[in-house]
Design a protein around this motif. Structure first.
Motif, PDB file in Angstrom:
ATOM      1  N   ARG B   3       0.840  -1.189   0.000  1.00  0.00           N
ATOM      2  CA  ARG B   3       0.000   0.000   0.000  1.00  0.00           C
ATOM      3  C   ARG B   3       0.879   1.243   0.000  1.00  0.00           C
ATOM      4  O   ARG B   3       1.938   1.270   0.607  1.00  0.00           O
ATOM      5  N   VAL B   4       0.397   2.252  -0.698  1.00  0.00           N
ATOM      6  CA  VAL B   4       1.078   3.546  -0.718  1.00  0.00           C
ATOM      7  C   VAL B   4       0.087   4.594  -0.229  1.00  0.00           C
ATOM      8  O   VAL B   4      -1.029   4.681  -0.756  1.00  0.00           O
ATOM      9  N   THR B   5       0.505   5.375   0.734  1.00  0.00           N
ATOM     10  CA  THR B   5      -0.369   6.397   1.309  1.00  0.00           C
ATOM     11  C   THR B   5       0.229   7.778   1.100  1.00  0.00           C
ATOM     12  O   THR B   5       1.377   8.046   1.468  1.00  0.00           O
ATOM     13  N   GLN B   6      -0.554   8.635   0.485  1.00  0.00           N
ATOM     14  CA  GLN B   6      -0.199  10.046   0.366  1.00  0.00           C
ATOM     15  C   GLN B   6      -1.256  10.806   1.160  1.00  0.00           C
ATOM     16  O   GLN B   6      -2.387  10.933   0.720  1.00  0.00           O
ATOM     17  N   PRO B   7      -0.899  11.280   2.340  1.00  0.00           N
ATOM     18  CA  PRO B   7      -1.920  11.808   3.249  1.00  0.00           C
ATOM     19  C   PRO B   7      -2.546  13.126   2.823  1.00  0.00           C
ATOM     20  O   PRO B   7      -3.639  13.465   3.273  1.00  0.00           O
ATOM     21  N   GLU B   8      -1.869  13.871   1.962  1.00  0.00           N
ATOM     22  CA  GLU B   8      -2.389  15.183   1.553  1.00  0.00           C
ATOM     23  C   GLU B   8      -2.970  15.098   0.151  1.00  0.00           C
ATOM     24  O   GLU B   8      -2.273  14.727  -0.791  1.00  0.00           O
ATOM     25  N   LYS B   9      -4.254  15.475   0.026  1.00  0.00           N
ATOM     26  CA  LYS B   9      -4.847  15.541  -1.313  1.00  0.00           C
ATOM     27  C   LYS B   9      -4.380  16.792  -2.029  1.00  0.00           C
ATOM     28  O   LYS B   9      -4.179  16.805  -3.235  1.00  0.00           O
ATOM     29  N   LEU B  10      -4.258  17.863  -1.255  1.00  0.00           N
ATOM     30  CA  LEU B  10      -3.893  19.161  -1.827  1.00  0.00           C
ATOM     31  C   LEU B  10      -2.880  19.838  -0.916  1.00  0.00           C
ATOM     32  O   LEU B  10      -3.047  19.851   0.310  1.00  0.00           O
ATOM     33  N   LEU B  11      -1.850  20.389  -1.548  1.00  0.00           N
ATOM     34  CA  LEU B  11      -0.839  21.126  -0.804  1.00  0.00           C
ATOM     35  C   LEU B  11      -0.578  22.444  -1.520  1.00  0.00           C
ATOM     36  O   LEU B  11      -0.284  22.443  -2.711  1.00  0.00           O
ATOM     37  N   ALA B  83       1.348  20.760 -10.027  1.00  0.00           N
ATOM     38  CA  ALA B  83       1.057  19.524 -10.759  1.00  0.00           C
ATOM     39  C   ALA B  83       0.433  18.516  -9.803  1.00  0.00           C
ATOM     40  O   ALA B  83       0.314  18.755  -8.606  1.00  0.00           O
ATOM     41  N   MET B  84       0.096  17.363 -10.376  1.00  0.00           N
ATOM     42  CA  MET B  84      -0.365  16.226  -9.581  1.00  0.00           C
ATOM     43  C   MET B  84       0.815  15.284  -9.407  1.00  0.00           C
ATOM     44  O   MET B  84       1.470  14.934 -10.399  1.00  0.00           O
ATOM     45  N   TYR B  85       1.081  14.888  -8.177  1.00  0.00           N
ATOM     46  CA  TYR B  85       2.214  14.024  -7.873  1.00  0.00           C
ATOM     47  C   TYR B  85       1.731  12.694  -7.304  1.00  0.00           C
ATOM     48  O   TYR B  85       0.896  12.663  -6.396  1.00  0.00           O
ATOM     49  N   TYR B  86       2.284  11.616  -7.845  1.00  0.00           N
ATOM     50  CA  TYR B  86       1.935  10.283  -7.375  1.00  0.00           C
ATOM     51  C   TYR B  86       3.187   9.553  -6.893  1.00  0.00           C
ATOM     52  O   TYR B  86       4.195   9.513  -7.607  1.00  0.00           O
ATOM     53  N   CYS B  87       3.079   8.969  -5.741  1.00  0.00           N
ATOM     54  CA  CYS B  87       4.110   8.078  -5.232  1.00  0.00           C
ATOM     55  C   CYS B  87       3.728   6.650  -5.632  1.00  0.00           C
ATOM     56  O   CYS B  87       2.537   6.311  -5.676  1.00  0.00           O
ATOM     57  N   ALA B  88       4.727   5.829  -5.963  1.00  0.00           N
ATOM     58  CA  ALA B  88       4.418   4.471  -6.410  1.00  0.00           C
ATOM     59  C   ALA B  88       5.444   3.488  -5.883  1.00  0.00           C
ATOM     60  O   ALA B  88       6.612   3.823  -5.665  1.00  0.00           O
ATOM     61  N   LEU B  89       4.990   2.266  -5.706  1.00  0.00           N
ATOM     62  CA  LEU B  89       5.804   1.197  -5.139  1.00  0.00           C
ATOM     63  C   LEU B  89       5.792   0.015  -6.093  1.00  0.00           C
ATOM     64  O   LEU B  89       4.728  -0.370  -6.602  1.00  0.00           O
ATOM     65  N   SER B  90       6.959  -0.568  -6.302  1.00  0.00           N
ATOM     66  CA  SER B  90       7.023  -1.797  -7.067  1.00  0.00           C
ATOM     67  C   SER B  90       6.765  -2.963  -6.133  1.00  0.00           C
ATOM     68  O   SER B  90       7.382  -3.071  -5.074  1.00  0.00           O
ATOM     69  N   THR B 104      -1.172  13.692  -4.733  1.00  0.00           N
ATOM     70  CA  THR B 104      -1.239  14.990  -4.058  1.00  0.00           C
ATOM     71  C   THR B 104      -1.149  16.072  -5.123  1.00  0.00           C
ATOM     72  O   THR B 104      -0.240  16.062  -5.953  1.00  0.00           O
ATOM     73  N   ARG B 105      -2.109  16.988  -5.066  1.00  0.00           N
ATOM     74  CA  ARG B 105      -2.043  18.113  -6.004  1.00  0.00           C
ATOM     75  C   ARG B 105      -1.284  19.247  -5.343  1.00  0.00           C
ATOM     76  O   ARG B 105      -1.673  19.739  -4.287  1.00  0.00           O
ATOM     77  N   LEU B 106      -0.182  19.642  -5.960  1.00  0.00           N
ATOM     78  CA  LEU B 106       0.621  20.750  -5.462  1.00  0.00           C
ATOM     79  C   LEU B 106       0.254  22.016  -6.210  1.00  0.00           C
ATOM     80  O   LEU B 106       0.253  22.043  -7.441  1.00  0.00           O
ATOM     81  N   SER B 107      -0.040  23.041  -5.445  1.00  0.00           N
ATOM     82  CA  SER B 107      -0.339  24.341  -6.028  1.00  0.00           C
ATOM     83  C   SER B 107       0.672  25.343  -5.483  1.00  0.00           C
ATOM     84  O   SER B 107       0.757  25.543  -4.267  1.00  0.00           O
ATOM     85  N   VAL B 108       1.441  25.952  -6.380  1.00  0.00           N
ATOM     86  CA  VAL B 108       2.436  26.941  -5.972  1.00  0.00           C
ATOM     87  C   VAL B 108       1.882  28.318  -6.270  1.00  0.00           C
ATOM     88  O   VAL B 108       1.561  28.648  -7.418  1.00  0.00           O
ATOM     89  N   ILE B 109       1.793  29.114  -5.240  1.00  0.00           N
ATOM     90  CA  ILE B 109       1.159  30.441  -5.334  1.00  0.00           C
ATOM     91  C   ILE B 109       2.234  31.506  -5.503  1.00  0.00           C
ATOM     92  O   ILE B 109       3.195  31.560  -4.738  1.00  0.00           O
ATOM     93  N   ALA B 110       2.041  32.336  -6.497  1.00  0.00           N
ATOM     94  CA  ALA B 110       3.032  33.396  -6.789  1.00  0.00           C
ATOM     95  C   ALA B 110       3.018  34.489  -5.720  1.00  0.00           C
ATOM     96  O   ALA B 110       2.004  34.709  -5.068  1.00  0.00           O
TER      97      ALA B 110
END
Lengths: 110, 110
Positions: B3-11, B83-90, B104-110
């Protein structure tokens, strides 16, 4: 550069229709995959194939089937489309566990 | 099960600030971990791979087996990092399908 091509960018189908999503890769990769991408659910594996005429179920194969008659082509089939199959479908091929993705097919089932 | 857990949907972060995207995994074997990224209107692509240290755009991630984590770090966020970032495990060594987190969707604010 590896090229993974999905034949349609957008598709709109009706409930009950049989739907074919096509994917072609040009790098002679043996391994190919179909994922669906849904907001909040990430990427979920539907089916994969390690060789021609071989297929393996992924995590969510229900309602789908696949065909791999040629090494370069991996087709995803929705036997009877339903509204809960509305999603972005991503095809990928891989070498050394590095995935190369297609640009995706956004399928809407009405 | 893997299992891979990314706790933040949006950052959301301000431009120039450091960024850490969290990824935790569960796997009993020796993991191979990846970060994939999807920029707006682009296909999903490999950002960083643990084993080979292959990475693009100045991202780093350290595998912490004690905490079973593989957090992605950028020292200075840029607007183009949104962007949208995905962590993955083999799942195992060899050509087995990757297990992805929910992203996790990363939003960088100017």
């Amino acid at each position: 550069d590896v090229k993974v091509t999905q034949s349609s960018r957008y598709l709109v189908k009706r409930t009950g229709e049989k739907v074919f999503l096509e994917c072609v890769q040009d790098m002679d990769h043996e391994n190919m995959f179909w994922y669906r991408q849904d907001p909040g659910l990430g990427l979920r594996l539907i089916y994969f194939s390690y060789d021609v005429k071989m297929k393996e179920k992924g995590d969510i194969p229900e309602g789908y089937s696949v065909s791999r008659e040629k090494k370069e082509r991996f087709s995803l089939i929705l036997e009877s489309a339903s509204t809960n199959q509305t999603s972005m479908y991503l095809c990928a091929s891989t070498v050394n566990e590095k995935l190369f993705f297609g640009s995706g097919t956004q399928l809407s089932v009405l | 099960a893997q299992r891979v857990t990314q706790p933040e949907k949006l950052l959301s972060v301000f431009k120039g600030a450091p960024v850490e995207l969290k990824c935790n995994y569960s796997y009993s074997g020796s993991p191979e971990l990846f970060w994939y990224v999807q920029y707006s209107r682009q296909r999903l692509q490999l950002l960083l791979r643990h084993i080979s240290r292959e990475s693009i755009k100045g991202s780093t991630a350290d595998l912490n087996k004690g905490e079973t984590s593989f957090h992605l770090k950028k020292p200075f966020a840029q607007e183009e990092d949104s962007a949208m970032y995905y962590c993955a495990l083999s799942r195992n060594s060899g050509n087995t399908p990757l297990v992805f987190g929910k992203g996790t969707r990363l939003s960088v604010i100017a």
